[in-house]
Design an enzyme around this catalytic site. Structure first.
Site, PDB file in Angstrom:
ATOM      1  N   LYS A   1       2.988  10.179  -0.349  1.00  0.00           N
ATOM      2  CA  LYS A   1       2.087  10.681   0.694  1.00  0.00           C
ATOM      3  C   LYS A   1       2.765  11.596   1.708  1.00  0.00           C
ATOM      4  O   LYS A   1       2.401  11.614   2.890  1.00  0.00           O
ATOM      5  CB  LYS A   1       1.373   9.517   1.387  1.00  0.00           C
ATOM      6  CG  LYS A   1       0.561   8.664   0.421  1.00  0.00           C
ATOM      7  CD  LYS A   1      -0.304   7.636   1.101  1.00  0.00           C
ATOM      8  CE  LYS A   1      -1.694   8.178   1.353  1.00  0.00           C
ATOM      9  NZ  LYS A   1      -2.660   7.113   1.724  1.00  0.00           N
TER      10      LYS A   1
ATOM     11  N   ASP B   1       0.820  -1.220   0.000  1.00  0.00           N
ATOM     12  CA  ASP B   1       0.000   0.000   0.000  1.00  0.00           C
ATOM     13  C   ASP B   1       0.850   1.265   0.000  1.00  0.00           C
ATOM     14  O   ASP B   1       0.427   2.309   0.503  1.00  0.00           O
ATOM     15  CB  ASP B   1      -0.949   0.031   1.210  1.00  0.00           C
ATOM     16  CG  ASP B   1      -1.782  -1.233   1.334  1.00  0.00           C
ATOM     17  OD1 ASP B   1      -2.443  -1.588   0.339  1.00  0.00           O
ATOM     18  OD2 ASP B   1      -1.760  -1.869   2.396  1.00  0.00           O
TER      19      ASP B   1
ATOM     20  N   ARG C   1      -5.973   0.157   7.987  1.00  0.00           N
ATOM     21  CA  ARG C   1      -4.550  -0.167   8.048  1.00  0.00           C
ATOM     22  C   ARG C   1      -3.946   0.311   9.360  1.00  0.00           C
ATOM     23  O   ARG C   1      -4.304   1.366   9.866  1.00  0.00           O
ATOM     24  CB  ARG C   1      -3.812   0.491   6.876  1.00  0.00           C
ATOM     25  CG  ARG C   1      -4.240  -0.015   5.509  1.00  0.00           C
ATOM     26  CD  ARG C   1      -3.611   0.792   4.382  1.00  0.00           C
ATOM     27  NE  ARG C   1      -4.120   0.371   3.069  1.00  0.00           N
ATOM     28  CZ  ARG C   1      -4.306   1.180   2.041  1.00  0.00           C
ATOM     29  NH1 ARG C   1      -4.023   2.467   2.166  1.00  0.00           N
ATOM     30  NH2 ARG C   1      -4.754   0.715   0.896  1.00  0.00           N
TER      31      ARG C   1
ATOM     32  N   HIS D   1      -4.343  -1.691  -6.169  1.00  0.00           N
ATOM     33  CA  HIS D   1      -3.798  -0.379  -6.502  1.00  0.00           C
ATOM     34  C   HIS D   1      -4.957   0.543  -6.862  1.00  0.00           C
ATOM     35  O   HIS D   1      -5.862   0.152  -7.599  1.00  0.00           O
ATOM     36  CB  HIS D   1      -2.848  -0.453  -7.702  1.00  0.00           C
ATOM     37  CG  HIS D   1      -1.698  -1.383  -7.502  1.00  0.00           C
ATOM     38  ND1 HIS D   1      -0.807  -1.251  -6.469  1.00  0.00           N
ATOM     39  CD2 HIS D   1      -1.299  -2.469  -8.202  1.00  0.00           C
ATOM     40  CE1 HIS D   1       0.099  -2.208  -6.553  1.00  0.00           C
ATOM     41  NE2 HIS D   1      -0.185  -2.966  -7.589  1.00  0.00           N
TER      42      HIS D   1
ATOM     43  N   THR E   1       2.857 -12.854   2.530  1.00  0.00           N
ATOM     44  CA  THR E   1       2.103 -13.413   1.419  1.00  0.00           C
ATOM     45  C   THR E   1       2.796 -14.699   0.977  1.00  0.00           C
ATOM     46  O   THR E   1       3.803 -15.110   1.560  1.00  0.00           O
ATOM     47  CB  THR E   1       1.984 -12.395   0.270  1.00  0.00           C
ATOM     48  OG1 THR E   1       1.047 -12.874  -0.700  1.00  0.00           O
ATOM     49  CG2 THR E   1       3.330 -12.143  -0.398  1.00  0.00           C
TER      50      THR E   1
END
EC number: 6.3.4.4
Length: 526
Positions: A420, A103, A394, A131, A325
């Site tokens: 960000k 993310d 999150r 995304h 993952t």
């Protein structure tokens, strides 16, 4: 910029090799000469001094070589991995990777860069990735497709390392078409990519429920069970749909295996087969040998961009195992998931959020509480930190330099995409996690032990915040002074050039310092 173009066949490389060879030969010759003239009665001190002098001389020669091949000995030594065509044109495969826990904003950079690329590719993961791209106020959400599909001139490749849930994939294509994006003839799937079936997703959910409070926090998209089928060598691949009798037989065998392995699991085999028979022709029309295709595109001098999914700290080998993952989202996946050789890689762009976020379980050293009025709540609310795939809130925390250095060590980032930064606007101060401590001692590397990582102390550096809106800034020097200081400090701590700076949510809200911005030119306008 010269370093990016530096080739092994260039005169500078040959001259550099001679310089290094001469320096080493001189060191060996001097060492032999000093050894032959010494006696058993000689003290060790003069010998140590001579070795130090020789090493200093070697260092000077290497610095001269760096100046020769890089132009500026004080600049950050960018890797040179571009290849050269027979006509002398330089090209290579560029990669955008997630450097944290996902993310980070990879898709936005891919969307920005892909306008200048001929091929955009996905190489690992599946529909667990997410995304979000904002173009002219319109949001596009991607899970399996590369974000580069928004470039009408680019072809999109889903490589053999991806696991594909066909219903989700087709829904994503239909949604894209409904939004006015023409993808026809531009999307290719590897015939070697493995398939995710509905029963993989059900098994994923069952496994999570069975773990209870020790759950991994998966997206329940069937990614782990599909990769398990791949490793167990009983999975089905996209190319199997091209031979229906073969596909049907193998599918029935796989369903039987799963029903026997999971008590109470019932699969409507005939209904599933009917669906795949209906969509087989559509899927087959997009199925090709992507290994052959990608390498031929490379040899033809086409520009290729790889869009990483997930992130390094979720890597099955390098992440916070088992809270990871089931694939390798690090740089190695480009080789194994696309079928290209290492020498074809060029730029490796690490995407780093200005703060950290994480979805799911697992250690998070710099995590902040999300209580009202706290910095954590500010990051969560202003940053809109909700998962694209799951919708889950999150977890948020300060930027983690030890984690970032670990990620850079594994991937060899040539540039950083810092995203960000605008979320910090309005905060009186911002912090950077500089080091880990465990039992009162600094850690020199990322611990594999979750027990250690869960109990590390973090040493922070506090920097002043800023209140100015930065969303309209187009150049580095237009940013508030405190914002500039934050970016430069992060760059200094990482030792990697920060090329892109995210200043807002829209496609154009990015400051690009250009390829020539290195550590020597930090703080100047390129």
């Amino acid at each position: 910029m010269f370093r990016h173009a530096f080739s092994k066949s260039s005169p500078a490389f040959l001259a550099g090799g001679s310089a290094i060879g001469g320096a080493i030969a001189g060191l060996m010759w001097s060492g032999e000469r000093n050894t032959s003239s010494s006696t058993a009665c000689d003290s060790s001190e003069p010998s140590n001094q001579s070795v130090i002098g020789l090493l200093q001389e070697l260092s000077r020669k290497v610095n001269n070589l760096e100046s020769l091949v890089g132009g500026n000995p004080g600049s950050f030594p960018a890797r040179s991995t571009s290849s050269v065509t027979k006509s002398g044109t330089q090209y290579g495969i560029d990669i955008v990777l997630g450097a944290q826990w996902g993310d980070e904003g990879k898709g936005k950079l891919v969307d920005l860069l892909s306008q200048d690329y001929d091929v955009c590719a996905r190489v690992a993961g599946g529909s667990n990735a997410g995304h979000t791209i904002v173009v002219q106020g319109k949001k596009y959400k991607f899970h399996l497709l590369p974000s580069g599909v928004l470039n009408p001139n680019a072809t999109c490749v889903i490589g053999n390392g991806v696991v594909i849930h066909i219903p989700s994939f087709l829904n994503e294509l239909d949604s894209l078409e409904a939004s006015g994006v023409d993808y026809q003839g531009r999307v290719y799937i590897s015939d070697r990519a493995h398939l995710v079936f509905d029963f993989h997703q059900e098994v994923d959910g069952r496994q999570e429920d069975r773990l209870g409070r020790h759950k991994i926090g998966t997206t329940k998209k069937g990614i782990g069970p599909a990769y398990s089928s791949k490793i167990n060598r009983n999975g089905l691949r996209v190319g199997d749909l091209q031979n229906w009798d073969h596909f049907e037989r193998r599918f029935r065998e796989l369903c039987t295996h799963h029903e026997r392995s999971y008590e109470g699991l019932k699969i409507d085999v005939d209904n599933q087969l009917a669906f795949y028979k209906t969509v087989a022709e559509r899927v087959n029309s997009m199925t090709i040998d992507t290994i052959d295709y990608t390498n031929k595109q490379f040899e033809a001098g086409k520009r290729i961009l790889v869009e990483g999914a997930n992130a390094t700290m979720l890597d099955i080998d390098f992440g916070t195992y088992p809270y990871v993952t089931s694939s390798n989202p690090s740089v190695g996946s480009v080789l194994t998931g696309l079928g290209v050789s290492p020498g074809k890689l060029r730029g490796i762009y690490g995407t780093v959020k200005a703060y950290c976020t994480r979805v799911g379980e697992g250690p998070f050293p710099t995590e902040l509480p999300l209580d009202e009025g706290t910095p954590g709540e500010h990051l969560s609310q202003v940053g809109a930190e909700y998962g694209t795939t799951t919708g889950r809130t999150r977890r948020c925390g300060w930027l983690d330099i030890p984690q970032m250095k670990y990620s850079a060590l594994i991937n060899g980032f040539t540039s950083i995409n810092l995203t960000k930064v605008d979320v910090f606007t309005g905060m009186p101060e911002v912090k950077i996690g500089k080091a880990y401590l465990h039992n009162g001692k600094y850690l020199s590397s990322m611990p594999a032990s979750l027990d250690v990582l869960s109990n590390v102390g973090v040493e922070y550096e506090v920097l002043p915040g800023w209140s100015e809106d930065i969303s309209n800034c187009k150049k580095f020097e237009e940013l508030p002074e405190n914002c500039q200081k934050y970016i430069l400090r992060v760059q200094e701590l990482l030792g990697i050039p920060i090329r892109w700076i995210g200043v807002g949510p829209n496609r154009a809200d990015v400051i690009d310092r250009g390829e020539g911005w290195d550590l020597a030119t930090a703080g100047t306008n390129q």
